[in-house]
Design a protein around this motif. Structure first.
Motif, mmCIF file in Angstrom:
data_model
loop_
_atom_site.group_PDB
_atom_site.id
_atom_site.type_symbol
_atom_site.label_atom_id
_atom_site.label_comp_id
_atom_site.label_asym_id
_atom_site.label_seq_id
_atom_site.Cartn_x
_atom_site.Cartn_y
_atom_site.Cartn_z
ATOM 1 N N ALA A 129 -13.626 4.305 65.273
ATOM 2 C CA ALA A 129 -12.976 3.719 66.451
ATOM 3 C C ALA A 129 -11.774 4.558 66.891
ATOM 4 O O ALA A 129 -11.588 4.807 68.093
ATOM 5 N N GLU A 130 -10.975 4.990 65.935
ATOM 6 C CA GLU A 130 -9.767 5.782 66.236
ATOM 7 C C GLU A 130 -10.112 7.091 66.952
ATOM 8 O O GLU A 130 -9.434 7.502 67.879
ATOM 9 N N TYR A 131 -11.193 7.746 66.513
ATOM 10 C CA TYR A 131 -11.545 9.055 67.048
ATOM 11 C C TYR A 131 -12.765 9.033 67.962
ATOM 12 O O TYR A 131 -13.283 10.088 68.320
ATOM 13 N N GLU A 132 -13.214 7.832 68.329
ATOM 14 C CA GLU A 132 -14.332 7.646 69.246
ATOM 15 C C GLU A 132 -15.583 8.398 68.783
ATOM 16 O O GLU A 132 -16.187 9.172 69.526
ATOM 17 N N VAL A 133 -15.959 8.137 67.539
ATOM 18 C CA VAL A 133 -17.143 8.745 66.941
ATOM 19 C C VAL A 133 -18.233 7.682 66.890
ATOM 20 O O VAL A 133 -18.002 6.562 66.430
ATOM 21 N N SER A 134 -19.424 8.030 67.353
ATOM 22 C CA SER A 134 -20.515 7.059 67.347
ATOM 23 C C SER A 134 -20.928 6.723 65.920
ATOM 24 O O SER A 134 -20.729 7.511 64.992
ATOM 25 N N ALA A 135 -21.521 5.553 65.763
ATOM 26 C CA ALA A 135 -22.003 5.125 64.443
ATOM 27 C C ALA A 135 -23.047 6.107 63.917
ATOM 28 O O ALA A 135 -23.075 6.425 62.725
ATOM 29 N N ARG A 136 -23.880 6.598 64.799
ATOM 30 C CA ARG A 136 -24.917 7.555 64.402
ATOM 31 C C ARG A 136 -24.294 8.851 63.883
ATOM 32 O O ARG A 136 -24.705 9.385 62.845
ATOM 33 N N THR A 137 -23.292 9.367 64.591
ATOM 34 C CA THR A 137 -22.619 10.593 64.161
ATOM 35 C C THR A 137 -21.894 10.372 62.841
ATOM 36 O O THR A 137 -21.945 11.223 61.948
ATOM 37 N N ALA A 187 -22.688 8.277 60.486
ATOM 38 C CA ALA A 187 -23.684 8.143 59.414
ATOM 39 C C ALA A 187 -24.323 9.484 59.054
ATOM 40 O O ALA A 187 -24.568 9.744 57.876
ATOM 41 N N ARG A 188 -24.573 10.309 60.032
ATOM 42 C CA ARG A 188 -25.296 11.559 59.794
ATOM 43 C C ARG A 188 -24.410 12.765 59.533
ATOM 44 O O ARG A 188 -24.818 13.701 58.846
ATOM 45 N N CYS A 189 -23.213 12.770 60.117
ATOM 46 C CA CYS A 189 -22.466 14.028 60.173
ATOM 47 C C CYS A 189 -21.049 13.996 59.615
ATOM 48 O O CYS A 189 -20.460 15.061 59.428
ATOM 49 N N VAL A 190 -20.471 12.828 59.402
ATOM 50 C CA VAL A 190 -19.065 12.760 59.014
ATOM 51 C C VAL A 190 -18.920 12.104 57.647
ATOM 52 O O VAL A 190 -19.399 10.988 57.435
ATOM 53 N N ALA A 191 -18.258 12.807 56.749
ATOM 54 C CA ALA A 191 -17.952 12.260 55.426
ATOM 55 C C ALA A 191 -16.434 12.178 55.289
ATOM 56 O O ALA A 191 -15.714 13.066 55.749
ATOM 57 N N LEU A 192 -15.967 11.100 54.683
ATOM 58 C CA LEU A 192 -14.533 10.904 54.472
ATOM 59 C C LEU A 192 -14.214 11.033 52.989
ATOM 60 O O LEU A 192 -14.780 10.313 52.171
ATOM 61 N N ASP A 193 -13.327 11.952 52.663
ATOM 62 C CA ASP A 193 -12.823 12.079 51.290
ATOM 63 C C ASP A 193 -11.566 11.233 51.190
ATOM 64 O O ASP A 193 -10.581 11.508 51.861
ATOM 65 N N GLN A 194 -11.617 10.216 50.363
ATOM 66 C CA GLN A 194 -10.467 9.329 50.200
ATOM 67 C C GLN A 194 -9.879 9.427 48.802
ATOM 68 O O GLN A 194 -9.143 8.555 48.371
ATOM 69 N N VAL A 195 -10.198 10.516 48.115
ATOM 70 C CA VAL A 195 -9.702 10.734 46.760
ATOM 71 C C VAL A 195 -8.516 11.703 46.761
ATOM 72 O O VAL A 195 -7.524 11.477 46.085
ATOM 73 N N SER A 196 -8.637 12.779 47.512
ATOM 74 C CA SER A 196 -7.610 13.823 47.460
ATOM 75 C C SER A 196 -6.307 13.383 48.127
ATOM 76 O O SER A 196 -6.306 12.596 49.067
ATOM 77 N N VAL A 197 -5.215 13.923 47.599
ATOM 78 C CA VAL A 197 -3.887 13.526 48.072
ATOM 79 C C VAL A 197 -2.996 14.710 48.429
ATOM 80 O O VAL A 197 -1.889 14.516 48.930
ATOM 81 N N ARG A 205 -10.084 18.737 66.495
ATOM 82 C CA ARG A 205 -10.700 20.074 66.497
ATOM 83 C C ARG A 205 -12.034 20.043 65.747
ATOM 84 O O ARG A 205 -13.033 20.593 66.208
ATOM 85 N N ALA A 206 -12.047 19.393 64.593
ATOM 86 C CA ALA A 206 -13.286 19.312 63.805
ATOM 87 C C ALA A 206 -14.380 18.587 64.575
ATOM 88 O O ALA A 206 -15.537 19.015 64.581
ATOM 89 N N LEU A 207 -14.020 17.501 65.234
ATOM 90 C CA LEU A 207 -15.020 16.754 66.009
ATOM 91 C C LEU A 207 -15.514 17.565 67.210
ATOM 92 O O LEU A 207 -16.696 17.506 67.561
ATOM 93 N N ALA A 208 -14.629 18.359 67.802
ATOM 94 C CA ALA A 208 -15.041 19.219 68.917
ATOM 95 C C ALA A 208 -16.014 20.294 68.429
ATOM 96 O O ALA A 208 -17.019 20.579 69.085
ATOM 97 N N VAL A 209 -15.723 20.878 67.284
ATOM 98 C CA VAL A 209 -16.596 21.891 66.693
ATOM 99 C C VAL A 209 -17.965 21.283 66.380
ATOM 100 O O VAL A 209 -19.009 21.901 66.637
ATOM 101 N N LEU A 210 -17.966 20.074 65.846
ATOM 102 C CA LEU A 210 -19.216 19.363 65.569
ATOM 103 C C LEU A 210 -19.970 19.108 66.878
ATOM 104 O O LEU A 210 -21.177 19.343 66.971
ATOM 105 N N GLY A 211 -19.254 18.651 67.889
ATOM 106 C CA GLY A 211 -19.871 18.362 69.181
ATOM 107 C C GLY A 211 -20.475 19.585 69.851
ATOM 108 O O GLY A 211 -21.464 19.476 70.580
ATOM 109 N N LYS A 212 -19.903 20.758 69.610
ATOM 110 C CA LYS A 212 -20.426 21.995 70.193
ATOM 111 C C LYS A 212 -21.602 22.552 69.394
ATOM 112 O O LYS A 212 -22.191 23.548 69.796
ATOM 113 N N GLY A 213 -21.898 21.930 68.267
ATOM 114 C CA GLY A 213 -23.019 22.394 67.455
ATOM 115 C C GLY A 213 -22.705 23.592 66.587
ATOM 116 O O GLY A 213 -23.611 24.245 66.071
#
Length: 175
Positions: free
Chosen positions: A77-85, A87-97, A48-56
């Motif tokens: 690779a899992e979510y078929e997100v380009s390297a450009r996207t 780098a520019r648009c997706v941040a991963l939080d790996q701290v919260s649990v 859903r988040a990637l779709a929202v991003l894709g729709k602008g």
């Protein structure tokens, strides 16, 4: 007097649970926000988040609660997100649990990125507590609730309802 108070509390609890279970938060359609915060842990949330991003509808997303062993390349690779996207648009939080630390880490990311409005994406049964936690962690941010529809079991609803009550009581008590 004590019997009346106990009866009132039981009725309030039951009506609250009926409201919680019968009227879940809903997805929202088009609408602009600076960013999306998506909480991991349920089917359809990241998509859903990637779709929202894709729709602008947002310029960037924070995926909160990603396992610490997941690498950005694996996520892409899992979510078929380009390297450009990535780098520019997706941040991963790996701290919260958990939901509380999701909100805390999201608030830090929101502040660092000067975000004023977010689209919060999580499962319908999880939305109320997640939005409440995020509002407490980032009180100056406008939050649009974009719930992913699910078919939760009675058990999930029962547990989540009590988590919501417990967090609100803990907040009142200063925890």
């Amino acid at each position: 007097m004590l019997r009346r108070l106990a009866s009132f509390l039981v009725i309030a609890w039951a009506l609250g649970f009926v409201w919680f279970a019968a009227i879940p938060p809903q997805p929202i359609g088009a609408g602009r926000s600076d960013a999306a915060i998506v909480l991991t842990g349920g089917d359809g949330r990241i998509q859903r988040a990637l779709a929202v991003l894709g729709k602008g509808w947002v310029d960037k997303i924070l995926v909160a609660g990603v396992d610490s062993e997941v690498r950005p390349r694996e996520f892409a690779a899992e979510y078929e997100v380009s390297a450009r996207t990535m780098a520019r648009c997706v941040a991963l939080d790996q701290v919260s649990v958990d939901t509380r630390t999701n909100a805390r880490e999201a608030a830090l990311w929101i502040a660092a990125n000067k975000v004023r409005s977010v689209r919060l994406i999580t499962s319908d049964w999880h939305m109320r507590r997640a939005a409440w936690e995020l509002a407490k962690a980032a009180p100056d941010v406008e939050i649009a609730r974009d719930a992913v529809r699910t078919k939760p079991s009675f058990r999930i609803l029962f547990i989540e309802y009590h988590k919501l009550i417990a967090r609100r009581i803990a907040h009142v008590l200063g925890y």
